[in-house]
Design an enzyme around this catalytic site. Sequence first.
Site, PDB file in Angstrom:
ATOM      1  N   CYS A  90      32.824  40.651 -13.896  1.00  0.00           N
ATOM      2  CA  CYS A  90      32.042  39.734 -13.066  1.00  0.00           C
ATOM      3  C   CYS A  90      30.550  40.064 -13.051  1.00  0.00           C
ATOM      4  CB  CYS A  90      32.587  39.721 -11.644  1.00  0.00           C
ATOM      5  SG  CYS A  90      34.339  39.304 -11.566  1.00  0.00           S
ATOM      6  N   HIS A 379      33.942  30.912  -8.238  1.00  0.00           N
ATOM      7  CA  HIS A 379      33.529  32.074  -9.016  1.00  0.00           C
ATOM      8  C   HIS A 379      34.023  32.052 -10.456  1.00  0.00           C
ATOM      9  CE1 HIS A 379      32.787  36.130 -10.213  1.00  0.00           C
ATOM     10  NE2 HIS A 379      33.945  36.642  -9.838  1.00  0.00           N
ATOM     11  N   CYS A 409      29.923  42.726  -7.244  1.00  0.00           N
ATOM     12  CA  CYS A 409      31.013  43.634  -7.587  1.00  0.00           C
ATOM     13  C   CYS A 409      31.741  43.105  -8.814  1.00  0.00           C
ATOM     14  CB  CYS A 409      31.978  43.762  -6.418  1.00  0.00           C
ATOM     15  SG  CYS A 409      32.763  42.186  -5.971  1.00  0.00           S
TER      16      CYS A 409
END
Length: 422
Positions: A90, A379, A409
């Site tokens: 990510c 996301h 994160c």
Amino acid sequence: MTPKKVAIVGYNRTPFVKHNGVFADATNQDLLVAALNGLIDKCNLTNKRLGEVAGGSVIKHISESNLIRESVMKTSLDPATPGCDIQQACDTGIESAIYIANKIALGQIESGIACGVEAMSNIPFETNARLRKILLKANSEKSTLGKLKVLSKAKIKDFIPIPYKGKEPETGLVMGEHTEITAKYYGISREDQDRLALQSHQNMAKAYDEGFYDDMITPFLGISIDNNMRRDTSYEKLSRLKPAFGKQNGTLTAGNSTPFTDGASSILLGSEEWAKENNLPILAYITQAEIAGIEYIKNKQNLLLAPVNAADRMLKRAHLKLDEFDFYEIHEAFAAQVLATLKIWESEKLSKEFGLENALGHIDRSKLNIKGSSLAAAHPFAATGGRIIATLAKLLNEKGSGKGFISICAARGQGVTMILEK
């Protein structure tokens, strides 16, 4: 040699859409080309040669090993513009921005695009090991009869595809299961998670109404807004959702966690001189960044908490304190992960457990994710970094001055922080 200042001069993305929905047939390349072409049009980059385009996708098909370069070749950029694939879960989008920014700072290039994309609707399926070996052996047979003889050894169950689950290979747990452990370990309540999720949706809806996102998104396949955002949600609705990962006393739900998502984002970076030559605005500068890793196999509660250490090291190097920022953009993979990170930064005891000399302190929650974040926008793994950088750069540009703090994160116990200034 004095490093050059690195300016954010443009941004663009597609809408972020829940997977297996309206973008179900779009590939990584389809989405990325749309985001890049939108940026090219907005910034008048047609036929221009940039220093480099860097980015990636967390989950790619084997045919997409050169996704960025091949996508560049389908845009209106000068085909002499090189492309580089980067992957750091990510963190991919923001790590790509660091990669381009460092090259500009060193004078190796004058401009570049950082980008990221995720077509979760089109992720490849795995096959079991037995079928793989049979297919490889059949492929090596020269005759059709030989191929059929080998293939006949396969059983029906061998052809059942193995879907992507996103498990951490070292623990066998998916990210939500890890975060459920995080919530319990750090005492993050279901109520606080739902309130944070509600705030994210409300902030994003308000930002859309104010026109904040009008110049940031290129419509794609008839969609012009992030379709995970829920205007009609409420604390009562969120509180009624069932636990998604921990069936017994679980606190994570579909409402306070992000879903699988399709989307792409892009950020244009340049030196001050290049921006002026091309009549592009300097929205903000990237001034600091730090990437960290953390042990999460023994300490399963810490999978998504590496930004705790990244922030500490970055702030020390920048001679800044956590409360000295005008805006904070903290990626909301899960509400529990955001709240746990803030709790650790605020606690002397917990900070020392992470090896910090002192707690970093409190932040003003009214400055946190004020235009909504991942719980509302959703996301698409590699695209989130670009969305967050763009949002913060625009906020600083509208204010005309100030500092902004980013924390993202990532899987495998990694995390990144960044400082933008105007």
